[in-house]
Design a protein around this motif. Structure first.
Motif, PDB file in Angstrom:
ATOM      1  N   LEU A  86       0.920  -1.208  -0.150  1.00  0.00           N
ATOM      2  CA  LEU A  86       0.115   0.187   0.058  1.00  0.00           C
ATOM      3  C   LEU A  86       0.817   1.275  -0.027  1.00  0.00           C
ATOM      4  CD1 LEU A  86      -2.645   1.277   0.140  1.00  0.00           C
ATOM      5  CD2 LEU A  86      -2.755   0.905   2.672  1.00  0.00           C
ATOM      6  N   GLU A  87       2.102   1.119   0.655  1.00  0.00           N
ATOM      7  CA  GLU A  87       2.942   2.326   0.661  1.00  0.00           C
ATOM      8  C   GLU A  87       3.259   2.589  -0.741  1.00  0.00           C
ATOM      9  OE1 GLU A  87       5.979   2.453   3.877  1.00  0.00           O
ATOM     10  OE2 GLU A  87       5.140   0.139   4.094  1.00  0.00           O
ATOM     11  N   ASN A  88       3.489   1.853  -1.481  1.00  0.00           N
ATOM     12  CA  ASN A  88       3.876   1.937  -2.956  1.00  0.00           C
ATOM     13  C   ASN A  88       2.993   2.938  -3.734  1.00  0.00           C
ATOM     14  OD1 ASN A  88       6.535   0.704  -2.887  1.00  0.00           O
ATOM     15  ND2 ASN A  88       5.364  -1.297  -3.143  1.00  0.00           N
ATOM     16  N   TRP A  89       1.512   2.528  -3.340  1.00  0.00           N
ATOM     17  CA  TRP A  89       0.748   3.321  -4.276  1.00  0.00           C
ATOM     18  C   TRP A  89       0.312   4.774  -3.621  1.00  0.00           C
ATOM     19  CZ3 TRP A  89      -2.720   2.064  -8.079  1.00  0.00           C
ATOM     20  CH2 TRP A  89      -2.772   0.647  -8.500  1.00  0.00           C
ATOM     21  N   LEU A  90       0.595   4.730  -2.262  1.00  0.00           N
ATOM     22  CA  LEU A  90       0.249   5.924  -1.595  1.00  0.00           C
ATOM     23  C   LEU A  90       1.375   7.141  -2.017  1.00  0.00           C
ATOM     24  CD1 LEU A  90      -0.861   4.778   2.139  1.00  0.00           C
ATOM     25  CD2 LEU A  90      -2.402   6.074   0.275  1.00  0.00           C
ATOM     26  N   ASP A  91       2.457   6.389  -2.353  1.00  0.00           N
ATOM     27  CA  ASP A  91       3.782   7.464  -2.548  1.00  0.00           C
ATOM     28  C   ASP A  91       3.711   8.113  -4.163  1.00  0.00           C
ATOM     29  OD1 ASP A  91       5.900   8.657  -1.416  1.00  0.00           O
ATOM     30  OD2 ASP A  91       7.324   7.186  -1.707  1.00  0.00           O
ATOM     31  N   ARG A  92       2.468   7.693  -4.752  1.00  0.00           N
ATOM     32  CA  ARG A  92       2.642   8.283  -6.203  1.00  0.00           C
ATOM     33  C   ARG A  92       1.909   9.598  -6.348  1.00  0.00           C
ATOM     34  NH1 ARG A  92       1.147   2.501  -9.336  1.00  0.00           N
ATOM     35  NH2 ARG A  92       2.779   1.253  -8.350  1.00  0.00           N
ATOM     36  N   ASP A  93       1.966  10.364  -7.228  1.00  0.00           N
ATOM     37  CA  ASP A  93       1.515  11.767  -7.221  1.00  0.00           C
ATOM     38  C   ASP A  93       0.130  11.495  -7.723  1.00  0.00           C
ATOM     39  OD1 ASP A  93       4.160  13.006  -6.816  1.00  0.00           O
ATOM     40  OD2 ASP A  93       4.623  13.096  -9.016  1.00  0.00           O
ATOM     41  N   PHE A  94      -0.376  10.766  -8.566  1.00  0.00           N
ATOM     42  CA  PHE A  94      -1.508  10.600  -9.088  1.00  0.00           C
ATOM     43  C   PHE A  94      -2.686  10.407  -7.708  1.00  0.00           C
ATOM     44  CE2 PHE A  94      -1.120   6.345  -9.692  1.00  0.00           C
ATOM     45  CZ  PHE A  94      -2.215   5.840  -9.312  1.00  0.00           C
ATOM     46  N   VAL A  95      -1.895   9.261  -6.979  1.00  0.00           N
ATOM     47  CA  VAL A  95      -2.657   8.814  -5.948  1.00  0.00           C
ATOM     48  C   VAL A  95      -2.911  10.460  -4.638  1.00  0.00           C
ATOM     49  CG1 VAL A  95      -2.776   7.420  -3.961  1.00  0.00           C
ATOM     50  CG2 VAL A  95      -2.254   6.645  -6.097  1.00  0.00           C
ATOM     51  N   ARG A  96      -1.916  10.952  -4.583  1.00  0.00           N
ATOM     52  CA  ARG A  96      -1.878  12.078  -3.772  1.00  0.00           C
ATOM     53  C   ARG A  96      -3.036  13.281  -4.223  1.00  0.00           C
ATOM     54  NH1 ARG A  96       3.824  14.546  -2.535  1.00  0.00           N
ATOM     55  NH2 ARG A  96       2.328  15.932  -1.356  1.00  0.00           N
ATOM     56  N   ARG A  97      -2.923  13.259  -5.409  1.00  0.00           N
ATOM     57  CA  ARG A  97      -4.040  14.291  -6.195  1.00  0.00           C
ATOM     58  C   ARG A  97      -5.342  13.667  -5.889  1.00  0.00           C
ATOM     59  NH1 ARG A  97      -0.203  14.701 -10.140  1.00  0.00           N
ATOM     60  NH2 ARG A  97      -1.120  13.095 -11.447  1.00  0.00           N
ATOM     61  N   LEU A  98      -5.620  12.289  -6.255  1.00  0.00           N
ATOM     62  CA  LEU A  98      -6.903  11.504  -5.722  1.00  0.00           C
ATOM     63  C   LEU A  98      -7.153  11.720  -4.230  1.00  0.00           C
ATOM     64  CD1 LEU A  98      -9.197  10.015  -6.453  1.00  0.00           C
ATOM     65  CD2 LEU A  98      -7.956   7.930  -6.159  1.00  0.00           C
ATOM     66  N   LEU A  99      -6.269  11.397  -3.433  1.00  0.00           N
ATOM     67  CA  LEU A  99      -6.674  11.714  -1.974  1.00  0.00           C
ATOM     68  C   LEU A  99      -7.141  13.313  -1.602  1.00  0.00           C
ATOM     69  CD1 LEU A  99      -3.917   9.679  -0.216  1.00  0.00           C
ATOM     70  CD2 LEU A  99      -6.075   8.899  -0.609  1.00  0.00           C
ATOM     71  N   ARG A 100      -6.362  14.113  -2.369  1.00  0.00           N
ATOM     72  CA  ARG A 100      -6.720  15.513  -2.109  1.00  0.00           C
ATOM     73  C   ARG A 100      -8.434  15.668  -2.513  1.00  0.00           C
ATOM     74  NH1 ARG A 100      -2.829  17.642  -4.651  1.00  0.00           N
ATOM     75  NH2 ARG A 100      -1.335  17.856  -2.809  1.00  0.00           N
ATOM     76  N   PHE A 101      -8.662  15.210  -3.601  1.00  0.00           N
ATOM     77  CA  PHE A 101      -9.909  15.343  -4.190  1.00  0.00           C
ATOM     78  C   PHE A 101     -10.864  14.662  -3.428  1.00  0.00           C
ATOM     79  CE2 PHE A 101     -13.179  13.945  -6.925  1.00  0.00           C
ATOM     80  CZ  PHE A 101     -13.886  15.235  -7.325  1.00  0.00           C
ATOM     81  N   ILE A 102     -10.802  13.731  -2.996  1.00  0.00           N
ATOM     82  CA  ILE A 102     -11.786  12.658  -2.073  1.00  0.00           C
ATOM     83  C   ILE A 102     -11.882  13.206  -0.766  1.00  0.00           C
ATOM     84  CG2 ILE A 102     -11.558  10.860  -3.852  1.00  0.00           C
ATOM     85  CD1 ILE A 102     -10.106   9.427  -1.703  1.00  0.00           C
ATOM     86  N   SER A 103     -10.953  13.993  -0.149  1.00  0.00           N
ATOM     87  CA  SER A 103     -11.089  14.212   1.089  1.00  0.00           C
ATOM     88  C   SER A 103     -10.979  15.805   1.482  1.00  0.00           C
ATOM     89  CB  SER A 103      -9.651  14.117   2.112  1.00  0.00           C
ATOM     90  OG  SER A 103      -8.483  14.882   1.335  1.00  0.00           O
ATOM     91  N   ARG A 104     -11.450  16.610   0.395  1.00  0.00           N
ATOM     92  CA  ARG A 104     -11.816  17.845   0.382  1.00  0.00           C
ATOM     93  C   ARG A 104     -13.069  18.067   0.857  1.00  0.00           C
ATOM     94  NH1 ARG A 104     -14.588  20.088  -4.129  1.00  0.00           N
ATOM     95  NH2 ARG A 104     -14.883  18.620  -5.652  1.00  0.00           N
ATOM     96  N   SER A 105     -13.399  19.270   1.736  1.00  0.00           N
ATOM     97  CA  SER A 105     -14.657  19.753   2.270  1.00  0.00           C
ATOM     98  C   SER A 105     -15.560  20.151   1.086  1.00  0.00           C
ATOM     99  CB  SER A 105     -14.496  20.678   3.359  1.00  0.00           C
ATOM    100  OG  SER A 105     -13.685  20.289   4.395  1.00  0.00           O
TER     101      SER A 105
END
Length: 591
Positions: A86-105
């Motif tokens: 899972l660390e390999n996934w979370l460390d990718r730029d596109f995953v970080r952008r996805l996390l930002r999108f799905i966690s925004r208020s």
């Protein structure tokens, strides 16, 4: 409350963060000195095998812990650089952008993370969102492995505080990426010293609590506003402590406000005020865990330490009130020092007998009134023995164990089976490979990084044991602004700035040393933690300094510890003598 926007580039002199000992404290009376900044390490040797700090170093310790038992009887090398897929996934730029999108208020709506988990495996959810989030549901299917859908929904999807924690973590990874230790955009939990009022006068009180409290404590409207601020940042947990929080008329209204937001709450108390009625009110207000302090299995010793005759029986009676209240779990808290070190096994058994779900070990730290009993602190070798006992009980499954000593994570790594339980933070533990991955980012000292302390007057500090390090005050700045922008953040979040063996330790990612202990002994946030075996020479320096400033009486000598030749592979396990005081009291309860 006044709002003031600040950027990370704001100069330190514009913060209201500072180093200050309040006038009512023991530190102020003793003129205890703390350096405002942490000096950088001047040791050119950056090897974990160096002998500069202790008789045992982390390189040797790790090498001698290389074989871990498994249920099959097989062995495996100790891998401190383990990386979960899972660390390999979370460390990718596109995953970080996805996390930002799905966690925004989103105005008037929940975050996408909340909606995804709410609809996952839920046949009652509307068809449209189930179709919309189908790809994310499939990803969860893959990540949950052998965990059943029912268990996943019970423990995560339908557990509001866990969902809040996932949102907060997603936002943190989106902003900072994966960092070791992980940096957070908001704390995962806060310990709230709800009032400075207390009807006891305990010898070790970190809060210097007193009967009268402080004149400038937060009002109820200010407390409710603070809860709303933390809720807006998805802080998942708040632990209410004191002083004695149950004597404050504001406790139940604030608990109810937390309940409305889905924040997990717990209450830490001396237990003497607990009744069946109060336990029911606390449960109805949403709290699920009550932690009650007990210093000894012997009534006379506990009463002497707490300064009030009959307190032991009142405390144990309060424990039974909690155990008998549906919806509440009991934790038995024990601050371990020279006076009760020989009672560890007995206290663990006592907690099992009375029906507690866990034992909470509080690392004695000379702060507050504890400054006047600093010579009763444990030695590094005693603490090592203590944590090994806790690890043994944790692995047995007889009772849960949590500890404020970050070294417990290291002991679990080296002593537990590969699939065994591992201390992931001050507040919990987990099992297996996923827990090991979590501990690498979340584990160890979380002061000012994963958690903060709220003082009765609205001061925010990194830890309950660091009241002199004030990040800011909520009457001047908003909670999240204080957490993110203060002059101590870099020292607390960057373990590369540590000194002593902490700076080179092989277990640094899982421990980092107790910052409060380092600050208490050396007046520096980034100093060596003298409570660790790897920093034993720094502890010996403390003893030399103490001997030079105080003549110790014959009956005030630290108990002898094993010599260097008795360490065995690492250090021989303490073989204490059982001193159980007898059966847990029974009898009818009255409100």
């Amino acid at each position: 409350m006044a709002e003031r926007s600040m950027s990370p580039a704001t100069a330190h002199d514009e913060y209201d963060s500072r180093t200050e000992t309040a006038g009512h404290t023991t530190a102020f009376k003793l003129r205890k000195q703390y350096r405002p900044d942490g000096a950088a390490s001047d040791n050119a040797n950056k090897s974990a095998a160096r002998q500069d700090d202790g008789l045992v170093n982390s390189q040797t310790y790790a090498a001698q812990s290389r074989h871990l038992r498994q249920g099959s009887g097989q062995t495996r090398p100790l891998d401190l650089d383990y990386r979960h897929p899972l660390e390999n996934w979370l460390d990718r730029d596109f995953v970080r952008r996805l996390l930002r999108f799905i966690s925004r208020s989103r105005r008037g709506r929940k975050t996408i993370i909340e909606e995804v988990l709410e609809t996952y495996g839920n046949p009652r959810a509307p068809r449209a969102p189930r179709l919309l989030y189908w790809p994310l549901h499939k990803f969860i299917d893959r990540m949950r492995g052998s965990v059943s859908l029912e268990t996943f929904r019970t423990r995560i999807s339908e557990h509001a505080s866990t969902v809040r924690g996932l949102v907060a973590t997603a936002r943190s990874v989106a902003e900072f990426g994966l960092t070791v230790p992980q940096r957070f955009s908001a704390p995962l939990f806060s310990v709230w010293n709800f009032t400075n009022r207390c009807n006891l006068r305990c010898q070790h009180c970190y809060q210097d609590a007193d009967r009268d409290g402080l004149a400038n404590e937060l009002t109820l409207p200010e407390k409710l506003e603070l809860v709303d601020q933390m809720a807006a940042q998805y802080v998942p947990m708040i632990a209410f402590a004191g002083g004695e929080p149950t004597i404050s008329p504001d406790l139940l209204p604030v608990l109810r406000r937390c309940q409305r937001h889905g924040i997990h709450t717990s209450v830490a108390t001396h237990g003497g005020t607990m009744t069946p009625r109060l336990a029911g009110e606390i449960a109805a207000a949403g709290a699920r865990y009550v932690e009650i302090s007990l210093d000894s299995v012997h009534p006379a010793k506990h009463d002497a330490f707490r300064g009030q005759p009959g307190m032991w029986h009142r405390t144990v009676r309060g424990m039974r009130c909690v155990v008998q209240q549906p919806g509440l779990r009991l934790g038995v808290a024990m601050c371990v020092h020279q006076g009760n070190f020989d009672e560890i096994e007995d206290m663990l058994q006592f907690a099992v007998d009375i029906g507690a779900s866990c034992v909470a070990h509080f690392n004695f730290i000379p702060v507050g009134r504890g400054l006047e009993m600093a010579d009763r602190d444990l030695t590094p070798r005693q603490r090592e023995q203590l944590l090994r006992v806790f690890n043994t009980w944790m692995q047995s499954g007889r009772i849960g164990v949590i500890s404020t000593a970050p070294q417990l994570g290291r002991v679990c790594l080296s002593e537990a089976p590969v699939e065994g339980r591992l201390s992931c933070s001050h507040a919990g533990s987990g099992g297996g490979a996923k827990a090991k991955a979590v501990a690498k980012y979340l584990g160890g000292c979380g002061a000012g990084r994963t958690y903060v302390c709220i003082e009765p007057n609205g001061d925010i500090t990194p830890c309950v044991y660091m009241p002199q390090r004030i990040l800011g005050n909520i009457r001047r700045r908003r909670f999240i602004d204080i957490f993110r922008h203060n002059e101590f953040s870099e020292l607390l979040c960057d373990r590369g700035k540590l000194t002593g063996h902490c700076e080179v330790c092989r277990f640094k990612n899982y421990c980092g040393g107790c910052r409060a202990r380092a600050d208490s002994y050396f007046g520096a946030v980034n100093a060596a933690d003298p409570g660790c075996l790897f920093n034993e020479k720094h502890w010996n320096a403390v003893l030399v300094q103490r001997a030079a400033t105080k003549t110790r009486s014959a009956d005030d000598v630290t108990p002898a510890c094993p010599g260097e030749d008795e360490l065995g592979p690492i250090i021989r396990l303490y073989d204490g003598t059982r001193t159980h005081a007898g059966p847990v009291p029974t009898g009818p309860l009255r409100a």
